[in-house]
Design a protein around this motif. Sequence first.
Motif, PDB file in Angstrom:
ATOM      1  N   ARG A  21      -4.708  13.316  10.389  1.00  0.00           N
ATOM      2  CA  ARG A  21      -3.531  12.641   9.814  1.00  0.00           C
ATOM      3  C   ARG A  21      -3.845  11.172   9.583  1.00  0.00           C
ATOM      4  NH1 ARG A  21       0.956   9.688  11.421  1.00  0.00           N
ATOM      5  NH2 ARG A  21       2.855  10.171  10.281  1.00  0.00           N
ATOM      6  N   ASP A  22      -4.437  10.527  10.581  1.00  0.00           N
ATOM      7  CA  ASP A  22      -4.804   9.115  10.448  1.00  0.00           C
ATOM      8  C   ASP A  22      -5.784   8.919   9.291  1.00  0.00           C
ATOM      9  OD1 ASP A  22      -3.192   8.489  12.621  1.00  0.00           O
ATOM     10  OD2 ASP A  22      -4.873   8.308  14.032  1.00  0.00           O
ATOM     11  N   MET A  23      -6.746   9.819   9.165  1.00  0.00           N
ATOM     12  CA  MET A  23      -7.742   9.701   8.108  1.00  0.00           C
ATOM     13  C   MET A  23      -7.078   9.723   6.726  1.00  0.00           C
ATOM     14  SD  MET A  23     -11.243  11.915   7.594  1.00  0.00           S
ATOM     15  CE  MET A  23     -10.401  13.457   7.354  1.00  0.00           C
ATOM     16  N   VAL A  24      -6.139  10.630   6.528  1.00  0.00           N
ATOM     17  CA  VAL A  24      -5.461  10.734   5.238  1.00  0.00           C
ATOM     18  C   VAL A  24      -4.534   9.537   5.005  1.00  0.00           C
ATOM     19  CG1 VAL A  24      -3.859  12.136   3.882  1.00  0.00           C
ATOM     20  CG2 VAL A  24      -5.692  13.231   5.169  1.00  0.00           C
ATOM     21  N   ILE A  25      -3.891   9.051   6.048  1.00  0.00           N
ATOM     22  CA  ILE A  25      -3.054   7.851   5.925  1.00  0.00           C
ATOM     23  C   ILE A  25      -3.913   6.665   5.469  1.00  0.00           C
ATOM     24  CG2 ILE A  25      -1.847   6.097   7.317  1.00  0.00           C
ATOM     25  CD1 ILE A  25      -0.505   8.466   8.794  1.00  0.00           C
ATOM     26  N   ILE A  26      -5.083   6.541   6.032  1.00  0.00           N
ATOM     27  CA  ILE A  26      -5.993   5.464   5.630  1.00  0.00           C
ATOM     28  C   ILE A  26      -6.377   5.631   4.160  1.00  0.00           C
ATOM     29  CG2 ILE A  26      -8.280   4.444   6.007  1.00  0.00           C
ATOM     30  CD1 ILE A  26      -7.881   5.504   9.011  1.00  0.00           C
ATOM     31  N   GLY A  27      -6.671   6.849   3.747  1.00  0.00           N
ATOM     32  CA  GLY A  27      -6.986   7.104   2.343  1.00  0.00           C
ATOM     33  C   GLY A  27      -5.834   6.715   1.435  1.00  0.00           C
ATOM     34  N   ASP A  28      -4.607   7.083   1.817  1.00  0.00           N
ATOM     35  CA  ASP A  28      -3.432   6.696   1.036  1.00  0.00           C
ATOM     36  C   ASP A  28      -3.303   5.176   0.960  1.00  0.00           C
ATOM     37  OD1 ASP A  28      -2.704   9.349   0.571  1.00  0.00           O
ATOM     38  OD2 ASP A  28      -1.237   9.397   2.202  1.00  0.00           O
ATOM     39  N   ALA A  29      -3.558   4.518   2.076  1.00  0.00           N
ATOM     40  CA  ALA A  29      -3.461   3.057   2.122  1.00  0.00           C
ATOM     41  C   ALA A  29      -4.502   2.402   1.223  1.00  0.00           C
ATOM     42  CB  ALA A  29      -3.618   2.571   3.564  1.00  0.00           C
ATOM     43  N   ILE A  30      -5.713   2.940   1.215  1.00  0.00           N
ATOM     44  CA  ILE A  30      -6.766   2.402   0.345  1.00  0.00           C
ATOM     45  C   ILE A  30      -6.371   2.588  -1.120  1.00  0.00           C
ATOM     46  CG2 ILE A  30      -9.164   2.670  -0.402  1.00  0.00           C
ATOM     47  CD1 ILE A  30      -9.796   3.458   2.554  1.00  0.00           C
ATOM     48  N   LEU A  31      -5.837   3.757  -1.451  1.00  0.00           N
ATOM     49  CA  LEU A  31      -5.372   3.979  -2.827  1.00  0.00           C
ATOM     50  C   LEU A  31      -4.331   2.942  -3.227  1.00  0.00           C
ATOM     51  CD1 LEU A  31      -5.051   7.866  -3.030  1.00  0.00           C
ATOM     52  CD2 LEU A  31      -6.617   6.426  -4.351  1.00  0.00           C
ATOM     53  N   GLU A  32      -3.405   2.651  -2.309  1.00  0.00           N
ATOM     54  CA  GLU A  32      -2.362   1.673  -2.602  1.00  0.00           C
ATOM     55  C   GLU A  32      -2.929   0.267  -2.771  1.00  0.00           C
ATOM     56  OE1 GLU A  32       1.339  -0.403  -0.287  1.00  0.00           O
ATOM     57  OE2 GLU A  32       1.188   1.778  -0.111  1.00  0.00           O
ATOM     58  N   LEU A  39      -7.945  -8.045   1.213  1.00  0.00           N
ATOM     59  CA  LEU A  39      -7.989  -6.593   1.040  1.00  0.00           C
ATOM     60  C   LEU A  39      -7.718  -5.891   2.373  1.00  0.00           C
ATOM     61  CD1 LEU A  39      -8.624  -3.973  -0.541  1.00  0.00           C
ATOM     62  CD2 LEU A  39     -11.044  -4.397  -0.001  1.00  0.00           C
ATOM     63  N   MET A  40      -8.341  -6.361   3.443  1.00  0.00           N
ATOM     64  CA  MET A  40      -8.138  -5.770   4.766  1.00  0.00           C
ATOM     65  C   MET A  40      -6.673  -5.882   5.183  1.00  0.00           C
ATOM     66  SD  MET A  40     -11.639  -7.281   6.452  1.00  0.00           S
ATOM     67  CE  MET A  40     -11.377  -6.699   8.113  1.00  0.00           C
ATOM     68  N   GLU A  41      -6.063  -7.012   4.938  1.00  0.00           N
ATOM     69  CA  GLU A  41      -4.647  -7.195   5.266  1.00  0.00           C
ATOM     70  C   GLU A  41      -3.782  -6.234   4.451  1.00  0.00           C
ATOM     71  OE1 GLU A  41      -4.034 -11.355   4.484  1.00  0.00           O
ATOM     72  OE2 GLU A  41      -5.229 -11.955   6.233  1.00  0.00           O
ATOM     73  N   ASN A  42      -4.098  -6.073   3.177  1.00  0.00           N
ATOM     74  CA  ASN A  42      -3.324  -5.163   2.326  1.00  0.00           C
ATOM     75  C   ASN A  42      -3.463  -3.716   2.787  1.00  0.00           C
ATOM     76  OD1 ASN A  42      -2.471  -7.336   0.780  1.00  0.00           O
ATOM     77  ND2 ASN A  42      -4.003  -7.014  -0.808  1.00  0.00           N
ATOM     78  N   ILE A  43      -4.657  -3.323   3.178  1.00  0.00           N
ATOM     79  CA  ILE A  43      -4.854  -1.967   3.697  1.00  0.00           C
ATOM     80  C   ILE A  43      -4.086  -1.800   5.006  1.00  0.00           C
ATOM     81  CG2 ILE A  43      -6.551  -0.322   4.620  1.00  0.00           C
ATOM     82  CD1 ILE A  43      -8.589  -1.540   2.597  1.00  0.00           C
ATOM     83  N   ALA A  44      -4.144  -2.806   5.876  1.00  0.00           N
ATOM     84  CA  ALA A  44      -3.437  -2.736   7.155  1.00  0.00           C
ATOM     85  C   ALA A  44      -1.928  -2.576   6.955  1.00  0.00           C
ATOM     86  CB  ALA A  44      -3.744  -3.983   7.991  1.00  0.00           C
ATOM     87  N   VAL A  45      -1.364  -3.344   6.047  1.00  0.00           N
ATOM     88  CA  VAL A  45       0.063  -3.254   5.774  1.00  0.00           C
ATOM     89  C   VAL A  45       0.403  -1.864   5.246  1.00  0.00           C
ATOM     90  CG1 VAL A  45       1.890  -4.085   4.204  1.00  0.00           C
ATOM     91  CG2 VAL A  45       0.443  -5.721   5.433  1.00  0.00           C
ATOM     92  N   ALA A  46      -0.418  -1.341   4.362  1.00  0.00           N
ATOM     93  CA  ALA A  46      -0.183  -0.012   3.802  1.00  0.00           C
ATOM     94  C   ALA A  46      -0.320   1.086   4.862  1.00  0.00           C
ATOM     95  CB  ALA A  46      -1.126   0.234   2.626  1.00  0.00           C
ATOM     96  N   ILE A  47      -1.224   0.919   5.821  1.00  0.00           N
ATOM     97  CA  ILE A  47      -1.346   1.878   6.931  1.00  0.00           C
ATOM     98  C   ILE A  47      -0.097   1.812   7.789  1.00  0.00           C
ATOM     99  CG2 ILE A  47      -2.552   2.399   9.095  1.00  0.00           C
ATOM    100  CD1 ILE A  47      -5.154   1.422   7.706  1.00  0.00           C
ATOM    101  N   GLU A  48       0.273   0.599   8.178  1.00  0.00           N
ATOM    102  CA  GLU A  48       1.406   0.430   9.101  1.00  0.00           C
ATOM    103  C   GLU A  48       2.682   1.061   8.568  1.00  0.00           C
ATOM    104  OE1 GLU A  48       3.744  -3.115  11.390  1.00  0.00           O
ATOM    105  OE2 GLU A  48       1.561  -3.184  11.201  1.00  0.00           O
ATOM    106  N   LYS A  49       2.940   0.937   7.290  1.00  0.00           N
ATOM    107  CA  LYS A  49       4.190   1.499   6.785  1.00  0.00           C
ATOM    108  C   LYS A  49       4.172   3.016   6.725  1.00  0.00           C
ATOM    109  CE  LYS A  49       3.533   0.919   1.797  1.00  0.00           C
ATOM    110  NZ  LYS A  49       3.927   0.113   0.644  1.00  0.00           N
ATOM    111  N   ARG A  50       3.000   3.627   6.886  1.00  0.00           N
ATOM    112  CA  ARG A  50       2.882   5.091   6.880  1.00  0.00           C
ATOM    113  C   ARG A  50       2.868   5.698   8.280  1.00  0.00           C
ATOM    114  NH1 ARG A  50       0.787   3.258   2.240  1.00  0.00           N
ATOM    115  NH2 ARG A  50       0.874   4.633   0.413  1.00  0.00           N
ATOM    116  N   LEU A  51       2.670   4.876   9.286  1.00  0.00           N
ATOM    117  CA  LEU A  51       2.608   5.408  10.665  1.00  0.00           C
ATOM    118  C   LEU A  51       4.000   5.632  11.235  1.00  0.00           C
ATOM    119  CD1 LEU A  51      -0.331   3.377  12.220  1.00  0.00           C
ATOM    120  CD2 LEU A  51      -0.346   5.747  11.464  1.00  0.00           C
TER     121      LEU A  51
END
Length: 149
Positions: free
Chosen positions: A66-77, A137-149
Amino acid sequence: MSQPRYIERIETARNGTNPTVVYKVPSGWVFLANIQLFRGYCILQSDPVTDSLNSLTIPQREQYLRDMVIIGDAILEATNAYRINYATLGNLEPVLHSHIVPRYLDEPIELRQGLPWSYPQEQLDSIGFDFERDKELMENIAVAIEKRL
């Protein structure tokens, strides 16, 4: 004798000295990879450290995937990628970790249709991690991960 790279990566993540840390997810740590030819390429490494997906309980496996796919979604965003490639190998580093690799339409088609590691090594090494360049970029990915958890 120095400790293995994956142990050092986790220890420096835990103590806050690893500049490649993007985010701490329930199953482990998200790192921006040293190779940034594929902008946003991340690695998820399990914490606690284990040797493979098969060593985890069913709920732990579900969380990791689940975490792996959330990270993928965050990278896409956070990027302009059109697709994410996922690879969990463990052959070189005997620890559970997954490569989460964005792919881009501007890649040459003959390379885009292959594995990310199909590129010549000198090209893979041509764009490495650079904290100053990559921190937004790292901050943007982190924000996108956090909103999916």
